[in-house]
Design a protein around this motif. Structure first.
Motif, PDB file in Angstrom:
ATOM      1  N   GLU A   1       4.731  69.423-107.192  1.00  0.00           N
ATOM      2  CA  GLU A   1       5.370  68.293-107.854  1.00  0.00           C
ATOM      3  C   GLU A   1       4.323  67.375-108.476  1.00  0.00           C
ATOM      4  OE1 GLU A   1       8.722  66.330-109.221  1.00  0.00           O
ATOM      5  OE2 GLU A   1       8.525  68.265-108.184  1.00  0.00           O
ATOM      6  N   ALA A   2       3.197  67.177-107.774  1.00  0.00           N
ATOM      7  CA  ALA A   2       2.115  66.352-108.319  1.00  0.00           C
ATOM      8  C   ALA A   2       1.536  66.991-109.580  1.00  0.00           C
ATOM      9  CB  ALA A   2       1.024  66.168-107.266  1.00  0.00           C
ATOM     10  N   PHE A   3       1.392  68.312-109.574  1.00  0.00           N
ATOM     11  CA  PHE A   3       0.865  69.025-110.745  1.00  0.00           C
ATOM     12  C   PHE A   3       1.804  68.876-111.937  1.00  0.00           C
ATOM     13  CE2 PHE A   3       0.541  72.822-113.374  1.00  0.00           C
ATOM     14  CZ  PHE A   3      -0.823  72.932-113.585  1.00  0.00           C
ATOM     15  N   LYS A   4       3.114  69.011-111.696  1.00  0.00           N
ATOM     16  CA  LYS A   4       4.082  68.966-112.789  1.00  0.00           C
ATOM     17  C   LYS A   4       4.270  67.551-113.339  1.00  0.00           C
ATOM     18  CE  LYS A   4       6.888  73.025-111.614  1.00  0.00           C
ATOM     19  NZ  LYS A   4       8.242  73.507-111.250  1.00  0.00           N
ATOM     20  N   THR A   5       4.343  66.577-112.440  1.00  0.00           N
ATOM     21  CA  THR A   5       4.573  65.199-112.896  1.00  0.00           C
ATOM     22  C   THR A   5       3.286  64.506-113.307  1.00  0.00           C
ATOM     23  OG1 THR A   5       4.390  64.324-110.636  1.00  0.00           O
ATOM     24  CG2 THR A   5       6.589  64.997-111.410  1.00  0.00           C
ATOM     25  N   GLY A   6       2.150  65.046-112.858  1.00  0.00           N
ATOM     26  CA  GLY A   6       0.869  64.423-113.184  1.00  0.00           C
ATOM     27  C   GLY A   6       0.620  63.133-112.439  1.00  0.00           C
ATOM     28  N   LEU A   7       1.265  62.981-111.268  1.00  0.00           N
ATOM     29  CA  LEU A   7       1.118  61.721-110.535  1.00  0.00           C
ATOM     30  C   LEU A   7       1.217  61.983-109.033  1.00  0.00           C
ATOM     31  CD1 LEU A   7       0.866  58.625-110.900  1.00  0.00           C
ATOM     32  CD2 LEU A   7       3.376  58.522-110.772  1.00  0.00           C
ATOM     33  N   TYR A   8       0.266  61.388-108.274  1.00  0.00           N
ATOM     34  CA  TYR A   8       0.315  61.466-106.809  1.00  0.00           C
ATOM     35  C   TYR A   8      -0.114  60.112-106.260  1.00  0.00           C
ATOM     36  CZ  TYR A   8      -0.512  62.825-101.990  1.00  0.00           C
ATOM     37  OH  TYR A   8      -0.471  62.895-100.617  1.00  0.00           O
ATOM     38  N   THR A   9       0.654  59.619-105.278  1.00  0.00           N
ATOM     39  CA  THR A   9       0.384  58.311-104.685  1.00  0.00           C
ATOM     40  C   THR A   9       0.100  58.472-103.200  1.00  0.00           C
ATOM     41  OG1 THR A   9       1.850  57.238-106.281  1.00  0.00           O
ATOM     42  CG2 THR A   9       1.276  55.997-104.298  1.00  0.00           C
ATOM     43  N   SER A  10      -0.985  57.827-102.732  1.00  0.00           N
ATOM     44  CA  SER A  10      -1.358  57.878-101.315  1.00  0.00           C
ATOM     45  C   SER A  10      -1.962  56.541-100.918  1.00  0.00           C
ATOM     46  CB  SER A  10      -2.366  59.004-101.065  1.00  0.00           C
ATOM     47  OG  SER A  10      -2.793  59.011 -99.724  1.00  0.00           O
TER      48      SER A  10
ATOM     49  N   LEU B   1      -5.531  64.702 -99.738  1.00  0.00           N
ATOM     50  CA  LEU B   1      -5.027  63.483 -99.104  1.00  0.00           C
ATOM     51  C   LEU B   1      -3.694  63.670 -98.393  1.00  0.00           C
ATOM     52  CD1 LEU B   1      -5.894  60.835-101.861  1.00  0.00           C
ATOM     53  CD2 LEU B   1      -7.171  61.363 -99.766  1.00  0.00           C
ATOM     54  N   ASP B   2      -3.033  64.799 -98.606  1.00  0.00           N
ATOM     55  CA  ASP B   2      -1.767  65.034 -97.915  1.00  0.00           C
ATOM     56  C   ASP B   2      -2.000  65.069 -96.405  1.00  0.00           C
ATOM     57  OD1 ASP B   2       1.193  66.062 -98.342  1.00  0.00           O
ATOM     58  OD2 ASP B   2       0.283  67.348 -96.794  1.00  0.00           O
ATOM     59  N   ARG B   3      -0.963  64.743 -95.654  1.00  0.00           N
ATOM     60  CA  ARG B   3      -1.116  64.675 -94.201  1.00  0.00           C
ATOM     61  C   ARG B   3      -1.490  66.020 -93.602  1.00  0.00           C
ATOM     62  NH1 ARG B   3       4.763  64.493 -94.491  1.00  0.00           N
ATOM     63  NH2 ARG B   3       5.703  66.229 -93.322  1.00  0.00           N
ATOM     64  N   GLU B   4      -1.138  67.096 -94.261  1.00  0.00           N
ATOM     65  CA  GLU B   4      -1.495  68.413 -93.737  1.00  0.00           C
ATOM     66  C   GLU B   4      -2.989  68.679 -93.879  1.00  0.00           C
ATOM     67  OE1 GLU B   4       0.091  73.008 -94.293  1.00  0.00           O
ATOM     68  OE2 GLU B   4       1.480  71.316 -94.477  1.00  0.00           O
ATOM     69  N   ALA B   5      -3.636  67.931 -94.766  1.00  0.00           N
ATOM     70  CA  ALA B   5      -5.080  68.091 -94.927  1.00  0.00           C
ATOM     71  C   ALA B   5      -5.868  67.083 -94.094  1.00  0.00           C
ATOM     72  CB  ALA B   5      -5.450  67.946 -96.402  1.00  0.00           C
ATOM     73  N   THR B   6      -5.225  65.980 -93.690  1.00  0.00           N
ATOM     74  CA  THR B   6      -5.960  64.910 -93.007  1.00  0.00           C
ATOM     75  C   THR B   6      -5.602  64.754 -91.533  1.00  0.00           C
ATOM     76  OG1 THR B   6      -4.277  63.313 -93.726  1.00  0.00           O
ATOM     77  CG2 THR B   6      -6.201  63.621 -95.162  1.00  0.00           C
ATOM     78  N   ASP B   7      -4.549  65.389 -91.072  1.00  0.00           N
ATOM     79  CA  ASP B   7      -4.124  65.249 -89.673  1.00  0.00           C
ATOM     80  C   ASP B   7      -5.048  66.079 -88.776  1.00  0.00           C
ATOM     81  OD1 ASP B   7      -2.881  64.974 -87.262  1.00  0.00           O
ATOM     82  OD2 ASP B   7      -0.864  65.437 -88.013  1.00  0.00           O
ATOM     83  N   GLU B   8      -5.846  65.388 -87.938  1.00  0.00           N
ATOM     84  CA  GLU B   8      -6.816  66.084 -87.089  1.00  0.00           C
ATOM     85  C   GLU B   8      -6.147  66.938 -86.028  1.00  0.00           C
ATOM     86  OE1 GLU B   8      -9.504  63.284 -85.474  1.00  0.00           O
ATOM     87  OE2 GLU B   8     -10.327  62.667 -87.423  1.00  0.00           O
TER      88      GLU B   8
END
Length: 475
Positions: free
Chosen positions: A417-426, A448-455
């Protein structure tokens, strides 16, 4: 005719899927190669000539919606014509020229954040059968000659310098044996010479007399005999259809000819009644093959108008016979048979979308064609970039390079969705420029997604990246 010399029929093959409008040749016994007048191969495939036609899809925008436009128009346009007027439709804009919905109309549609300009055109490929190389049967190829002889042309203008001369007797005829590779309609014509007087000849195919009915045939009217030899009178007016007695074609009105009767009584085409005199008739009423004067009997040659005959696969016998009572006969140089590109079943399929014109002169490498080629290339690249599978494919591959070999469906969907809309908010920060394919927005989502940052996920043995096989062996 046939296959071009530089093309190998069995080797020069390109395969691609097409959307047939109905059944395709070879799909059933009723829709066979022969039914389409195509050439059948031993493997069951058909070889056919084709032609391309273009026509308007919509002739009105009433009861037309956006889905119909997107589902039935496949040819892109650069934009509307400069002299067009815009008309709002149900989910689209129609750019109309001269107030008519035709092939010049361009439809403008908004879909998935993009603007499409589509031509109101459907391009279709039609099967035109298979044109066989014309068969020429010379005078000396005649199978049977009755009351006719083969003579040498003193002027050497006849093909092979020989021609057929009919004797001045009744029942004179000539036959040829004609071989064809498939059953179908063929065009038959004769090269002939005739000094004066329009004449007709009877034609038989496999012992069946062939008659041709003209769509311009006239109503039957009674013969009108004008006594007193009117054609020799001062101020004589040419005679009308079914009037006589005439002696030459000039005695008849324009477009008519003098139907000569030399022996006994005769019926006249388009006329009611019989007579031993000669009458003016219309060529459209003659159901035999007609021969117009050429000026000479063995030097001024002309090809008759092609007449359609039905021939069957194999050997056919064609007989050309002098009608009873006709003393004047044409001399025959040769018989010509041509295959016709006219299928009995109208098989066709939609032409693939294109920009470059497929209807026009061959080898027309114009500046417009070069521009069209650039447009088509751009359209293909745009189609590939905006394909629905592009975003998931790129997202998954980039995630794997960032160390997540098996991302969850939720993770992939969010970054797609970020790729298609060209926008991501974190965390209150925005990434991307709101345009399709923004790698900034995609990269931000991946890291920055939680799946990448959740230890906590680091403790999951299924999370992370698999090592390359070579690294596993070395370490």
């Amino acid at each position: 005719y046939g296959i071009p010399a530089e093309v190998d029929e069995n080797e020069t093959l390109n395969w691609f899927k097409v959307h047939w409008d109905g059944d395709f040749p070879g799909s059933s016994p009723e829709n066979s190669c022969a039914a389409n007048m195509c050439k059948a191969h031993s493997d069951g495939s058909c070889v056919c000539r084709t032609s391309v036609s273009e026509s308007a899809v919509f002739d009105s925008i009433d009861n037309v919606d956006k889905e119909q436009v997107m589902g039935q128009l496949f040819l892109g346009a650069i934009g509307p014509e400069a002299n067009s007027n815009s008309t709002n439709g149900n989910g689209f804009i129609a750019h109309v020229v001269n107030g008519l919905i035709d092939t010049s109309t361009v439809f403008e549609v908004e879909d998935k954040g993009r603007t499409f300009f589509l031509k109101n055109i459907v391009s279709e490929v039609h099967l035109n059968g298979w044109e066989a190389v014309p068969t020429i049967l010379e005078a000396e190829d005649a199978a049977v000659l009755q009351n006719a002889t083969i003579k040498d042309s003193t002027e050497l203008s006849a093909s092979n310098a020989r021609y057929i001369d009919f004797d001045a007797t009744d029942e004179a005829f000539v036959t040829w044996d004609v071989s064809v590779s498939y059953t179908g309609d063929y065009s038959m014509s004769l090269r002939y010479a005739l000094d004066t007087y329009t004449r007709q000849m009877e034609v038989y195919v496999n012992d069946e007399e062939i008659k041709w009915t003209s769509p311009n045939a006239n109503p039957i009217i009674d013969l009108d005999y004008i006594s007193g030899n009117p054609q020799g009178a001062v101020g004589f007016e040419p005679m009308s259809r079914c009037q006589g007695d005439c002696d030459i074609d000039d005695h008849c009105a324009a477009g008519l000819f003098c139907f000569q009767v030399n022996k006994g009584g005769s019926a006249f085409p388009g006329c009611n009644g019989a007579s031993s005199s000669d009458f003016c008739v219309d060529p459209n009423d003659v159901d035999n093959m007609l021969f117009l004067p050429t000026g000479g009997t063995n030097d001024d040659w002309r090809l008759t108008e092609g007449k359609i005959v039905r021939l069957v696969e194999g050997v056919n016998t064609i007989k050309v016979k002098c009608p009873f009572g006709n003393d004047k006969r044409p001399t025959i140089d040769y018989l010509k048979i041509e295959g016709l590109p006219s299928p009995t079943i109208a098989s066709k399929f939609r032409n693939p979308p294109h920009f470059v014109a497929v209807i026009g002169e061959e080898n027309s490498y114009t500046e417009q064609n070069m521009i069209d080629a650039q447009y088509e290339t751009d359209a293909l690249l745009e189609h590939l970039v905006y394909h629905d599978n592009v975003a998931p494919f790129l997202t998954t591959r980039i995630m794997q390079r960032f160390g997540v070999s098996n991302p969850s469906p939720r993770y992939v969907k969010t970054c797609v969705e970020a790729f298609k809309t060209g926008l991501y908010t974190s965390s209150g920060s925005s990434f991307g420029d709101s345009s399709y394919g923004s790698l900034e927005a995609l990269s931000a989502c991946i890291v920055l997604d939680r799946e990448a940052t959740d230890e906590a996920l680091y403790e999951d043995p299924a999370f992370g990246a698999l090592r390359e096989p070579i690294l596993m062996v070395m370490n």
